[in-house]
Design a protein around this motif. Structure first.
Motif, PDB file in Angstrom:
ATOM      1  N   CYS A   1       0.772  -1.601   0.393  1.00 12.87           N
ATOM      2  CA  CYS A   1      -0.049  -0.001   0.096  1.00 12.87           C
ATOM      3  C   CYS A   1       0.717   1.335  -0.070  1.00 12.87           C
ATOM      4  N   ASN A   2       0.284   2.297  -0.672  1.00 14.69           N
ATOM      5  CA  ASN A   2       1.053   3.649  -0.346  1.00 14.69           C
ATOM      6  C   ASN A   2       0.680   4.547   0.764  1.00 14.69           C
ATOM      7  N   HIS A   3       0.891   5.661   1.204  1.00 16.85           N
ATOM      8  CA  HIS A   3       0.475   6.335   2.103  1.00 16.85           C
ATOM      9  C   HIS A   3      -0.921   6.662   2.354  1.00 16.85           C
ATOM     10  N   ASP A   4      -1.112   7.068   1.691  1.00 14.67           N
ATOM     11  CA  ASP A   4      -2.789   7.213   1.894  1.00 14.67           C
ATOM     12  C   ASP A   4      -3.679   5.892   1.726  1.00 14.67           C
ATOM     13  N   LEU A   5      -2.591   4.628   1.897  1.00 16.01           N
ATOM     14  CA  LEU A   5      -3.490   3.403   1.986  1.00 16.01           C
ATOM     15  C   LEU A   5      -4.048   2.508   0.320  1.00 16.01           C
ATOM     16  N   SER A   6      -4.075   3.825  -0.416  1.00 14.88           N
ATOM     17  CA  SER A   6      -4.647   2.690  -1.732  1.00 14.88           C
ATOM     18  C   SER A   6      -3.695   1.757  -2.063  1.00 14.88           C
ATOM     19  N   GLY A   7      -4.376   0.804  -2.245  1.00 15.54           N
ATOM     20  CA  GLY A   7      -3.598  -0.799  -3.113  1.00 15.54           C
ATOM     21  C   GLY A   7      -3.611  -1.857  -1.823  1.00 15.54           C
ATOM     22  N   LEU A   8      -4.048  -1.130  -1.010  1.00 18.30           N
ATOM     23  CA  LEU A   8      -4.099  -2.139   0.157  1.00 18.30           C
ATOM     24  C   LEU A   8      -4.727  -3.031   0.166  1.00 18.30           C
ATOM     25  N   SER A   9      -3.829  -4.344   0.180  1.00 19.45           N
ATOM     26  CA  SER A   9      -5.019  -5.308  -0.193  1.00 19.45           C
ATOM     27  C   SER A   9      -5.462  -5.978   0.995  1.00 19.45           C
ATOM     28  N   LYS A  10      -6.362  -7.142   0.489  1.00 18.98           N
ATOM     29  CA  LYS A  10      -7.052  -8.175   1.742  1.00 18.98           C
ATOM     30  C   LYS A  10      -6.200  -8.448   2.647  1.00 18.98           C
ATOM     31  N   GLU A  11      -4.946  -9.093   2.364  1.00 20.33           N
ATOM     32  CA  GLU A  11      -4.647  -9.637   3.485  1.00 20.33           C
ATOM     33  C   GLU A  11      -3.450  -8.893   4.162  1.00 20.33           C
ATOM     34  N   ASP A  12      -2.814  -7.914   3.693  1.00 17.97           N
ATOM     35  CA  ASP A  12      -3.060  -6.387   4.721  1.00 17.97           C
ATOM     36  C   ASP A  12      -3.463  -6.186   5.415  1.00 17.97           C
ATOM     37  N   MET A  13      -4.876  -5.878   5.300  1.00 14.95           N
ATOM     38  CA  MET A  13      -5.954  -5.560   6.272  1.00 14.95           C
ATOM     39  C   MET A  13      -5.840  -6.614   6.784  1.00 14.95           C
ATOM     40  N   LEU A  14      -6.193  -7.529   6.933  1.00 15.55           N
ATOM     41  CA  LEU A  14      -5.908  -8.586   7.945  1.00 15.55           C
ATOM     42  C   LEU A  14      -5.376  -8.671   8.782  1.00 15.55           C
ATOM     43  N   THR A  15      -4.577  -8.322   8.408  1.00 18.10           N
ATOM     44  CA  THR A  15      -2.877  -8.308   9.245  1.00 18.10           C
ATOM     45  C   THR A  15      -2.621  -7.674   9.594  1.00 18.10           C
ATOM     46  N   LEU A  16      -2.871  -5.824   9.659  1.00 15.48           N
ATOM     47  CA  LEU A  16      -3.403  -4.870  10.582  1.00 15.48           C
ATOM     48  C   LEU A  16      -4.066  -5.326  11.656  1.00 15.48           C
ATOM     49  N   SER A  17      -5.653  -6.085  10.915  1.00 17.88           N
ATOM     50  CA  SER A  17      -6.765  -5.977  12.065  1.00 17.88           C
ATOM     51  C   SER A  17      -5.942  -6.519  13.256  1.00 17.88           C
ATOM     52  N   LYS A  18      -5.908  -7.747  12.807  1.00 18.40           N
ATOM     53  CA  LYS A  18      -5.301  -8.684  13.176  1.00 18.40           C
ATOM     54  C   LYS A  18      -4.657  -8.587  13.903  1.00 18.40           C
ATOM     55  N   GLU A  19      -3.663  -7.598  14.085  1.00 22.16           N
ATOM     56  CA  GLU A  19      -1.995  -6.980  14.557  1.00 22.16           C
ATOM     57  C   GLU A  19      -2.583  -6.043  15.870  1.00 22.16           C
ATOM     58  N   VAL A  20      -3.180  -5.447  15.690  1.00 23.65           N
ATOM     59  CA  VAL A  20      -3.729  -4.085  16.298  1.00 23.65           C
ATOM     60  C   VAL A  20      -4.317  -4.890  17.304  1.00 23.65           C
ATOM     61  N   LEU A  21      -5.882  -6.324  17.125  1.00 25.66           N
ATOM     62  CA  LEU A  21      -6.791  -6.464  17.902  1.00 25.66           C
ATOM     63  C   LEU A  21      -5.192  -7.564  19.077  1.00 25.66           C
ATOM     64  N   LYS A  22      -4.366  -7.884  18.548  1.00 26.83           N
ATOM     65  CA  LYS A  22      -3.521  -8.630  19.368  1.00 26.83           C
ATOM     66  C   LYS A  22      -2.557  -7.354  20.246  1.00 26.83           C
ATOM     67  N   PHE A  23      -2.214  -6.602  19.939  1.00 30.62           N
ATOM     68  CA  PHE A  23      -1.745  -6.149  20.707  1.00 30.62           C
ATOM     69  C   PHE A  23      -2.259  -5.282  21.784  1.00 30.62           C
ATOM     70  N   ILE A  24      -3.382  -5.636  21.044  1.00 30.02           N
ATOM     71  CA  ILE A  24      -3.706  -4.176  22.128  1.00 30.02           C
ATOM     72  C   ILE A  24      -4.299  -5.933  22.959  1.00 30.02           C
ATOM     73  N   LEU A  25      -5.087  -6.834  22.872  1.00 29.49           N
ATOM     74  CA  LEU A  25      -5.103  -8.038  24.226  1.00 29.49           C
ATOM     75  C   LEU A  25      -3.886  -8.141  25.584  1.00 29.49           C
ATOM     76  N   GLN A  26      -3.117  -7.964  24.581  1.00 26.23           N
ATOM     77  CA  GLN A  26      -1.765  -8.604  24.755  1.00 26.23           C
ATOM     78  C   GLN A  26      -1.234  -7.302  25.792  1.00 26.23           C
ATOM     79  N   ASN A  27      -1.943  -6.191  26.259  1.00 25.84           N
ATOM     80  CA  ASN A  27      -1.377  -5.447  26.970  1.00 25.84           C
ATOM     81  C   ASN A  27      -2.692  -4.625  27.307  1.00 25.84           C
ATOM     82  N   SER A  28      -3.501  -4.764  27.848  1.00 24.02           N
ATOM     83  CA  SER A  28      -4.874  -4.593  29.070  1.00 24.02           C
ATOM     84  C   SER A  28      -5.018  -5.902  29.244  1.00 24.02           C
ATOM     85  N   SER A  29      -4.581  -5.407  30.931  1.00 23.25           N
ATOM     86  CA  SER A  29      -4.369  -6.161  32.541  1.00 23.25           C
ATOM     87  C   SER A  29      -5.977  -6.384  33.037  1.00 23.25           C
ATOM     88  N   ILE A  30      -7.539  -5.693  31.962  1.00 23.74           N
ATOM     89  CA  ILE A  30      -8.169  -5.642  32.603  1.00 23.74           C
ATOM     90  C   ILE A  30      -8.980  -7.577  33.374  1.00 23.74           C
TER      91      ILE A  30
END
Length: 327
Positions: free
Chosen positions: A298-327
């Motif tokens: 993808c470019n800086h404006d996110l054009s060209g972002l593939s579905k694979e990169d979207m899934l990677t983005l979603s997964k890593e954000v979810l996982k990172f927040i989960l790992q750093n939440s102590s609720i």
């Protein structure tokens, strides 16, 4: 033989008690992992549900609230508060979103690509807050927008009892120039970038930070690709080299900096990929937890972002927040 069976029964009973106690104490965390995990699995199965990148929309806004968090020189600045959809015993963790737009454009509407993961956390008791900050113009440096982001964090501390925030669970997510401001606000100490007198006595510490395509070293930016407005601003600055050094987040990495997830594209010509690599290395040198996630196309404006990169983005954000939440 009877003694062996009796001892075995006692042992199994103890194991059951320990597991039951563990499950009771960490029931919120376990449930959060299960629910978020299910959402990601569903996202993998049905990629058609992933929104188009260039759309921008507010998340489900039935309980959406806009409030003024500061008013400097008769310039009111607002926060959009997306309230948690359920109550947590220790209060609601907070994720602050800081928008991009080359420091001179943009608004606090949350991009559709981020709405699914952030909505998922709302369902599990998180509050999402989107931050408005003063946009730059000729004669205005990075001090004002950085102070605004930092004051938004201070506002969360000030109002934690009013809104039932858990101030020990504050994370910041910024995109592009918003990521740059987030890094500066999160890496600097409580007494730096102060602006509003009503907020200056409150801390600005955050637990973790998600840096999405943020400039970390301003000297690496190709100003020849800057738009007319940004070039006007740069021309109004008497010493650009001094400015790039003072406002480069990489200059502020220290041992106590918050855990940082960095997401950068190898195909980004505006904010080179090495911004992420160099920040990652600087964090490691200072024993700061950091993780660098590459996007391939993808470019800086996110054009060209593939579905694979979207899934990677979603997964890593979810996982990172989960790992750093102590609720």
């Amino acid at each position: 033989m009877k003694k062996v069976f009796k001892s075995l029964k006692i042992f199994l009973l103890l194991i059951f008690i320990v597991i039951s106690c563990f499950a009771f104490i960490y029931k919120d965390k376990i449930k959060l992992y299960i629910n978020i995990g299910e959402k990601y699995v569903n996202l993998q199965k049905d990629t058609s549900s992933i929104p188009k990148v260039n759309n921008s929309r507010n998340m489900k806004a039935s309980d959406f609230e806009t409030i003024v968090y500061k008013n400097t020189n008769n310039v009111p600045l607002t926060l959009d508060i997306y309230k948690a959809k359920k109550q947590l015993s220790k209060g609601s963790p907070v994720i602050l979103y800081v928008h991009g737009g080359s420091w001179i454009y943009g608004d606090k509407n949350i991009p559709s690509v981020l709405s699914p993961p952030l909505d998922s956390f709302r369902e599990e008791g998180f509050t999402i807050i989107s931050v408005e900050y003063r946009l730059m113009k000729p004669g205005v440096s990075f001090d004002r927008p950085t102070s605004d982001v930092k004051d938004a964090i201070r506002w969360v501390y000030k109002n934690k009892d009013v809104y039932n925030f858990n101030s020990n669970e504050i994370g910041v997510l910024g995109i592009s120039s918003g990521a740059h401001l987030s890094l500066l606000a999160s890496y600097t100490d409580d007494k730096q970038f102060m602006d509003d007198k009503n907020l200056e006595n409150y801390p600005s510490k955050v637990k973790y930070l998600i840096d999405f395509l943020g400039p970390t070293d301003l000297s690496t930016l190709d100003t020849s690709k800057a738009n007319w407005d940004m070039n006007n601003i740069l021309k109004s600055v008497p010493n650009v080299k001094e400015l790039t050094s003072k406002y480069s987040p990489i200059s502020y990495v220290h041992n106590g900096a918050p855990k940082t997830l960095m997401i950068y594209s190898k195909n980004d010509t505006l904010v080179p990929y090495k911004n992420g690599v160099e920040l990652y290395n600087k964090c490691k040198e200072n024993n700061v937890f950091a993780k660098l996630i590459p996007l391939e196309n993808c470019n800086h404006d996110l054009s060209g972002l593939s579905k694979e990169d979207m899934l990677t983005l979603s997964k890593e954000v979810l996982k990172f927040i989960l790992q750093n939440s102590s609720i």
